[in-house]
Motif scaffolding. Structure first.
Motif, mmCIF file in Angstrom:
data_model
loop_
_atom_site.group_PDB
_atom_site.id
_atom_site.type_symbol
_atom_site.label_atom_id
_atom_site.label_comp_id
_atom_site.label_asym_id
_atom_site.label_seq_id
_atom_site.Cartn_x
_atom_site.Cartn_y
_atom_site.Cartn_z
ATOM 1 N N ASP A 113 30.516 19.587 14.954
ATOM 2 C CA ASP A 113 29.143 20.110 14.883
ATOM 3 C C ASP A 113 28.122 19.023 14.548
ATOM 4 O O ASP A 113 26.915 19.289 14.528
ATOM 5 N N ALA A 114 28.610 17.797 14.282
ATOM 6 C CA ALA A 114 27.707 16.701 13.932
ATOM 7 C C ALA A 114 26.758 16.369 15.078
ATOM 8 O O ALA A 114 25.653 15.890 14.866
ATOM 9 N N LYS A 115 27.205 16.664 16.314
ATOM 10 C CA LYS A 115 26.331 16.359 17.455
ATOM 11 C C LYS A 115 25.087 17.243 17.460
ATOM 12 O O LYS A 115 24.075 16.880 18.052
ATOM 13 N N HIS A 473 28.061 7.120 18.641
ATOM 14 C CA HIS A 473 28.824 8.383 18.651
ATOM 15 C C HIS A 473 29.076 8.842 20.086
ATOM 16 O O HIS A 473 29.129 10.036 20.361
ATOM 17 N N LEU A 474 29.235 7.870 20.987
ATOM 18 C CA LEU A 474 29.491 8.193 22.395
ATOM 19 C C LEU A 474 30.816 8.923 22.564
ATOM 20 O O LEU A 474 31.001 9.677 23.528
ATOM 21 N N ASN A 475 31.747 8.709 21.619
ATOM 22 C CA ASN A 475 33.048 9.377 21.708
ATOM 23 C C ASN A 475 32.929 10.894 21.597
ATOM 24 O O ASN A 475 33.799 11.635 22.068
ATOM 25 N N VAL A 484 33.853 -1.274 21.284
ATOM 26 C CA VAL A 484 33.054 -2.379 21.834
ATOM 27 C C VAL A 484 31.860 -1.874 22.647
ATOM 28 O O VAL A 484 30.828 -2.541 22.724
ATOM 29 N N LEU A 485 31.976 -0.684 23.234
ATOM 30 C CA LEU A 485 30.953 -0.179 24.156
ATOM 31 C C LEU A 485 29.551 -0.140 23.548
ATOM 32 O O LEU A 485 28.599 -0.625 24.182
ATOM 33 N N PRO A 486 29.340 0.421 22.349
ATOM 34 C CA PRO A 486 27.980 0.447 21.790
ATOM 35 C C PRO A 486 27.372 -0.950 21.660
ATOM 36 O O PRO A 486 26.207 -1.168 22.003
ATOM 37 N N TYR A 487 28.185 -1.906 21.190
ATOM 38 C CA TYR A 487 27.675 -3.267 21.020
ATOM 39 C C TYR A 487 27.414 -3.945 22.370
ATOM 40 O O TYR A 487 26.491 -4.747 22.496
#
Length: 534
Positions: A113-115, A473-475, A484-487
């Protein structure tokens, strides 16, 4: 009536002549760092504390606690707790480990529910975007002071209402409306400050009075109040001093000049001198001042080939290639630096250390770098806008590359302290880059569209904040955890920002502010044609 006017004229003519006006090239040179400028800077500082606190509220209010137990179950990790979250939601006796009592705990916006909380934060930032868009236009049409006063009052009212929210839906609605007005005042206040301080002081004043020290103050406020509703109330009452001070300030003389209200602008300059306590022998002669302002205004109208009081809109940002390119580059810089800064800020809970101490350290780093940059800007002509932005961008890019290296070699836990320092330093660097872009934007654009152009930059800045909560929080959306993706995303955007700012816009340091849109290429061609005719 005639005799009275004659006697007034005689009094003006008898006033001792003052050579000061003859040494002035541009009306910007009439501004000085006196009592009035200091009072104006205090107002902007207090307003910025309110602006930043409302924007960064969700750094604390959205901080997720760790679930330690619920019902008859205890958990060794938050991942284990989240796997049993459906069971925990039905329990009343949930034990949390928290640093701050936020809306995530009160409204149970945890785990999957954090999203919803991230989405709520993004909706609030959309409110800021719309506020920038609307009040950028209003600020250029109706002045700087009245729209700011209205926005400050509305921030106070809706801040109180949001603190009394009984559920997440009401909280998001009230905060979004508040953020609409917060975006409005943040857009106009910086323009107002730049237009009212001497050109030599723009650099160091903009670094001295910025969001950086207010990050520290917000961290201290959050530490003392420890609950989201109490913090919201404290932030709301911070707008009151700003409202009181603004009541004693004047409309921007720069805006009055652009609108053809030269007589009113003259009165403002004279009032400022009186407030500053300038002796009569050294004060400006009203007649000479009005003639000087009239001549400057008429020349700018003639050079711009425009009409006095002409209404400008966002379409005028595309009128010349220079303005269009400048608007694009500044807007992208705001988007890129804000995205990097707030992506990290909204993820502070995942960074080693206390959320309060991390925020205070970021504030201290930001302010130290800002003050040092302001000193270099004031002392060294060669330390210009591009150099400062370039140094900040390259350091941020280097830090991101280093963190990517740690992620790929699976050594993030080993170098957690080093990564923490790098993360905090990158926040400070991007903050300074935003300050530089703010100054460049206001120096580059004419008064006729300065507020509109800056609001466009703020619009892209807020779009960066809309996206920022989701970067780490793309996951939650992809189902795959790829650290690594966010960076990697932030690295590409940071590189593009460095190249655009470096090569696509002119240097603006110590340039006088212009009032009207001038097509420089057309002006040069016209001058060449006149020379050929001669």
């Amino acid at each position: 009536m005639t005799s009275t006017r004659k006697s007034e004229n005689c009094d003006e003519e008898e006033k001792p002549p003052n050579d000061r006006i003859h040494n002035v090239i541009h009306s910007d040179d009439l501004l000085r760092m006196g009592r009035y400028s200091i009072l104006l800077c205090i107002f902007v500082e207090v307003a910025m504390l309110s602006q930043l606190s409302n924007t960064m509220l969700m750094v604390y209010a959205g901080a997720a606690p760790i679930i330690k137990s619920c019902g008859n179950m205890t958990f060794s990790s938050n991942e284990e707790a989240c796997s049993n979250y459906n069971y925990c939601k039905q329990q009343d006796d949930i034990t949390f480990e928290r640093q701050f009592y936020g809306i995530t705990e009160q409204f149970k916006l945890l785990c999957e529910d954090a999203k919803l909380e991230k989405m709520g934060t993004s909706i609030q930032m959309i409110g800021v975007m719309l506020g920038c868009l609307v009040f950028g236009q209003i600020g250029d049409l109706y002045g700087r002071k009245k729209p700011m006063m209205f926005c400050l009052c509305m921030c106070f009212v809706f801040g109180i209402w949001s603190a009394l929210s009984s559920d997440f839906k009401k909280f998001t609605i009230f905060r979004t409306i508040l953020c609409f007005f917060n975006g409005g005042q943040s857009t106009i206040s910086v323009v107002y400050m730049i237009e009212n301080i001497p050109k030599r002081s723009r650099g160091y004043i903009s670094t001295l009075i910025s969001y950086s020290p207010n990050v520290i103050l917000l961290g201290i406020l959050a530490f003392f109040f420890q609950q989201w509703d109490r913090l919201v109330l404290a932030i709301s009452f911070l707008t009151v001093p700003a409202i009181v001070i603004l009541a004693f300030l004047h409309e921007s003389p720069r805006w009055l000049m652009q609108k053809g209200k030269v007589s009113h602008a003259k009165k403002v300059f004279i009032s400022i001198e009186k407030f500053d306590g300038v002796p009569v022998s050294k004060s400006l002669n009203e007649v000479e001042l009005e003639i000087f302002l009239e001549n400057e205004h008429n020349k700018q109208v003639e050079d711009a080939n425009t009409k006095v009081g002409k209404q400008h809109s966002f379409w005028h940002l595309f009128k010349t290639r220079e303005i269009m390119t400048g608007t694009f580059v500044i807007a992208f810089t705001f988007f890129a630096t804000t995205l990097i800064n707030y992506s990290i800020m909204f993820n502070l809970g995942a960074v080693a250390g206390s959320i309060y101490m991390n925020s205070i350290l970021i504030g201290l780093l930001r302010y130290s770098i800002s003050l040092f940059s302001g000193f270099l800007d004031y002392k060294f002509e060669k330390f210009d806008r591009k150099m400062c932005h370039g140094i900040c961008s390259l350091l941020t890019i280097s830090i991101i590359i280093a963190i990517i290296g740690f992620c790929l070699t699976d050594t993030t836990s080993t170098f957690s302290s080093l990564i923490r320092v790098g993360v905090l330093l990158s926040c400070a660097m991007t903050s300074q880059a935003i300050i530089v872009a703010s100054i460049a934007s206001n120096e580059l654009m004419p008064t006729a569209i300065r507020s509109i152009s800056y609001s466009t930059a703020q619009l892209f800045s807020r779009f960066g904040i809309v996206v920022a909560p989701h970067v780490f929080h793309l996951n939650l959306y992809t189902g795959n955890d790829f650290p690594v993706l966010p960076y990697g995303i932030l690295l590409i955007i940071g590189l593009a920002d460095f190249l655009f700012f470096r090569f696509l816009i002119p240097e603006t340091k110590n340039k006088p502010l212009e009032d009207f849109i001038v097509n420089r290429r057309k002006t040069i061609l016209d001058e060449e044609e006149k020379e050929d005719e001669v």
